[in-house]
Design a protein around this motif. Sequence first.
Motif, short mmCIF file in Angstrom:
data_model
loop_
_atom_site.label_atom_id
_atom_site.label_comp_id
_atom_site.label_asym_id
_atom_site.label_seq_id
_atom_site.Cartn_x
_atom_site.Cartn_y
_atom_site.Cartn_z
N GLU A 28 0.95 -1.27 0.01
CA GLU A 28 -0.02 0.03 -0.03
C GLU A 28 0.88 1.27 0.10
N ASP A 29 0.80 2.22 -0.84
CA ASP A 29 1.38 3.45 -1.17
C ASP A 29 2.87 2.83 -1.00
N GLY A 30 3.28 2.01 -1.76
CA GLY A 30 4.69 1.86 -1.95
C GLY A 30 5.42 1.04 -0.81
N LYS A 31 4.49 0.60 0.65
CA LYS A 31 5.21 0.05 1.42
C LYS A 31 4.49 -1.20 1.59
N ALA A 32 4.88 -2.46 2.06
CA ALA A 32 4.34 -3.65 2.45
C ALA A 32 3.62 -3.31 3.71
N VAL A 33 2.42 -3.79 4.14
CA VAL A 33 1.60 -3.88 5.29
C VAL A 33 1.06 -5.18 5.48
N VAL A 34 1.13 -5.71 6.74
CA VAL A 34 0.76 -7.00 7.15
C VAL A 34 -0.40 -7.09 7.84
N ASP A 35 -1.32 -7.87 7.33
CA ASP A 35 -2.83 -8.13 8.10
C ASP A 35 -2.51 -8.93 9.54
N GLU A 36 -2.48 -8.35 10.54
CA GLU A 36 -1.72 -9.14 11.81
C GLU A 36 -2.70 -10.38 11.95
N GLY A 37 -3.93 -10.12 11.82
CA GLY A 37 -4.80 -11.24 12.09
C GLY A 37 -4.79 -12.56 11.38
N ALA A 38 -4.08 -12.36 10.04
CA ALA A 38 -3.94 -13.58 9.07
C ALA A 38 -2.44 -13.91 9.30
#
Length: 56
Positions: A28-38
């Motif tokens: 997102e917006d050029g940076k990785a983000v993690v779905d902490e619940g997944a």
Amino acid sequence: MAVTIDKNKCTGCGECTQQCPLDALKVEDGKAVVDEGACAECGACVDACPASAISL
Ligand code: SF4
Ligand code: SF4
């Protein structure tokens, strides 16, 4: 719990999103983000990141 992504190191290449078996990562917006619940902390993305931006 989930992986930690160093946004200063992440280049947004998307490699980690392809390696996660649980689809817990996205860019997102050029940076990785993690779905902490997944995230199951399997570690696959840690090894896949060419920028060493992901840690457990
Ligand atoms: S540790 Fe495993 S489950 Fe968690 S984001 Fe990385 S590849 Fe996905
Ligand atoms: S593989 Fe590393 S540098 Fe590439 S998007 Fe994922 S966290 Fe960022």
